[in-house]
Scaffold this motif. Structure first.
Motif, PDB file in Angstrom:
ATOM      1  N   TRP A 187      -2.186   9.039  -4.971  1.00 49.24           N
ATOM      2  CA  TRP A 187      -2.418  10.362  -4.610  1.00 49.24           C
ATOM      3  C   TRP A 187      -2.249  10.619  -2.958  1.00 49.24           C
ATOM      4  O   TRP A 187      -2.582   9.911  -2.373  1.00 49.24           O
ATOM      5  CB  TRP A 187      -3.421  11.142  -5.150  1.00 49.24           C
ATOM      6  CG  TRP A 187      -3.629  10.858  -6.890  1.00 49.24           C
ATOM      7  CD1 TRP A 187      -3.925   9.700  -7.510  1.00 49.24           C
ATOM      8  CD2 TRP A 187      -3.351  11.894  -7.433  1.00 49.24           C
ATOM      9  NE1 TRP A 187      -3.790  10.030  -8.809  1.00 49.24           N
ATOM     10  CE2 TRP A 187      -3.267  11.467  -8.807  1.00 49.24           C
ATOM     11  CE3 TRP A 187      -2.968  13.280  -7.533  1.00 49.24           C
ATOM     12  CZ2 TRP A 187      -3.067  12.261 -10.194  1.00 49.24           C
ATOM     13  CZ3 TRP A 187      -2.587  14.010  -8.587  1.00 49.24           C
ATOM     14  CH2 TRP A 187      -2.691  13.570  -9.873  1.00 49.24           C
ATOM     15  N   GLY A 188      -1.463  11.868  -2.667  1.00 56.48           N
ATOM     16  CA  GLY A 188      -1.829  12.230  -1.417  1.00 56.48           C
ATOM     17  C   GLY A 188      -3.020  12.909  -0.946  1.00 56.48           C
ATOM     18  O   GLY A 188      -3.932  12.828  -1.911  1.00 56.48           O
ATOM     19  N   GLN A 219       0.822  -1.383  -0.007  1.00 56.20           N
ATOM     20  CA  GLN A 219       0.040   0.101   0.051  1.00 56.20           C
ATOM     21  C   GLN A 219       0.712   1.147  -0.042  1.00 56.20           C
ATOM     22  O   GLN A 219       1.854   1.364   0.796  1.00 56.20           O
ATOM     23  CB  GLN A 219      -0.817   0.089   1.074  1.00 56.20           C
ATOM     24  CG  GLN A 219      -1.914   1.078   1.506  1.00 56.20           C
ATOM     25  CD  GLN A 219      -3.265   1.093   0.327  1.00 56.20           C
ATOM     26  OE1 GLN A 219      -3.423  -0.036  -0.038  1.00 56.20           O
ATOM     27  NE2 GLN A 219      -3.729   2.045   0.058  1.00 56.20           N
ATOM     28  N   VAL A 220       0.680   2.057  -1.290  1.00 57.45           N
ATOM     29  CA  VAL A 220       1.686   3.262  -0.994  1.00 57.45           C
ATOM     30  C   VAL A 220       0.770   4.536  -0.372  1.00 57.45           C
ATOM     31  O   VAL A 220      -0.378   4.506  -0.551  1.00 57.45           O
ATOM     32  CB  VAL A 220       1.745   3.630  -2.590  1.00 57.45           C
ATOM     33  CG1 VAL A 220       2.510   4.858  -2.746  1.00 57.45           C
ATOM     34  CG2 VAL A 220       2.339   2.621  -3.327  1.00 57.45           C
ATOM     35  N   GLN A 221       1.635   5.078   0.422  1.00 57.18           N
ATOM     36  CA  GLN A 221       0.980   6.376   1.115  1.00 57.18           C
ATOM     37  C   GLN A 221       1.748   7.514   0.887  1.00 57.18           C
ATOM     38  O   GLN A 221       2.942   7.448   0.933  1.00 57.18           O
ATOM     39  CB  GLN A 221       0.871   5.991   2.684  1.00 57.18           C
ATOM     40  CG  GLN A 221      -0.060   4.932   2.945  1.00 57.18           C
ATOM     41  CD  GLN A 221      -0.505   4.922   4.710  1.00 57.18           C
ATOM     42  OE1 GLN A 221       0.467   5.145   5.307  1.00 57.18           O
ATOM     43  NE2 GLN A 221      -1.674   4.643   5.010  1.00 57.18           N
ATOM     44  N   LEU A 222       1.189   8.752   0.667  1.00 61.40           N
ATOM     45  CA  LEU A 222       1.836   9.852   0.472  1.00 61.40           C
ATOM     46  C   LEU A 222       1.194  10.965   1.273  1.00 61.40           C
ATOM     47  O   LEU A 222      -0.018  11.023   1.487  1.00 61.40           O
ATOM     48  CB  LEU A 222       1.566  10.321  -1.049  1.00 61.40           C
ATOM     49  CG  LEU A 222       2.253   9.401  -2.114  1.00 61.40           C
ATOM     50  CD1 LEU A 222       1.498   9.840  -3.568  1.00 61.40           C
ATOM     51  CD2 LEU A 222       3.417   9.114  -2.038  1.00 61.40           C
ATOM     52  N   VAL A 223       1.986  11.486   2.226  1.00 62.03           N
ATOM     53  CA  VAL A 223       1.496  12.649   2.890  1.00 62.03           C
ATOM     54  C   VAL A 223       2.152  13.962   2.686  1.00 62.03           C
ATOM     55  O   VAL A 223       3.241  14.048   2.991  1.00 62.03           O
ATOM     56  CB  VAL A 223       1.894  12.176   4.513  1.00 62.03           C
ATOM     57  CG1 VAL A 223       1.280  13.226   5.403  1.00 62.03           C
ATOM     58  CG2 VAL A 223       1.230  10.720   4.778  1.00 62.03           C
ATOM     59  N   GLU A 224       1.315  14.686   2.370  1.00 62.87           N
ATOM     60  CA  GLU A 224       1.741  16.478   1.796  1.00 62.87           C
ATOM     61  C   GLU A 224       1.689  17.046   3.160  1.00 62.87           C
ATOM     62  O   GLU A 224       0.939  17.062   4.116  1.00 62.87           O
ATOM     63  CB  GLU A 224       1.183  16.875   0.863  1.00 62.87           C
ATOM     64  CG  GLU A 224       0.901  16.089  -0.370  1.00 62.87           C
ATOM     65  CD  GLU A 224      -0.374  15.344  -0.596  1.00 62.87           C
ATOM     66  OE1 GLU A 224      -0.609  15.193  -1.671  1.00 62.87           O
ATOM     67  OE2 GLU A 224      -0.967  14.953   0.317  1.00 62.87           O
TER      68      GLU A 224
END
Length: 125
Positions: free
Chosen positions: A115-116, A1-6
């Motif tokens: 996407w974040g 699971q890819v996670q992106l946090v801006e």
């Protein structure tokens, strides 16, 4: 699971600067191109910038060229967007995204697979 946090968004006056950060997990970061998009109220999500896997090749939308700089630190799994000379029309929610493998149309949001949650940037006049 890819996670992106801006992070790094906020309120700034016209002419000011902000630096956005996006921390990625769940995929080998150094093997993934990264992009930044933005979406203003009532408008489509639009391309802002893209970095190649090693950061040596970058692309920018004409509207931000010369003002914004995308960079990355693969050791920290982080991509940045330095935004200078901000204008009110830069106001939007900014999203980072991972580039889909093998895709070449870097300016299309369909070319990105994760996407974040987005970070709000507001530029006052």
């Amino acid at each position: 699971q890819v996670q992106l946090v801006e992070s790094g968004g906020g309120l700034v006056q016209a002419g000011g600067s902000l630096r956005l950060s996006c921390i990625a997990s769940g995929r080998t970061f150094s093997s993934t191109a990264m992009g930044w998009f933005r979406q203003a109220p009532g408008k489509e999500r639009e391309f802002v910038a893209r970095s190649s896997r090693n950061g040596l090749i970058t692309y920018y939308a004409d509207s931000v060229k010369g003002r914004f700089t995308i960079s990355r630190d693969n050791a920290k799994n982080t991509v940045y967007l330095q935004m200078n000379s901000l204008k009110p029309e830069d106001t939007a929610v900014y999203y980072c995204a991972t580039g889909s493998p093998g895709v070449t149309y870097y300016y299309q949001k369909e070319s990105y697979d994760y996407w974040g949650q987005g970070t709000q940037v507001t530029v006052s006049s």
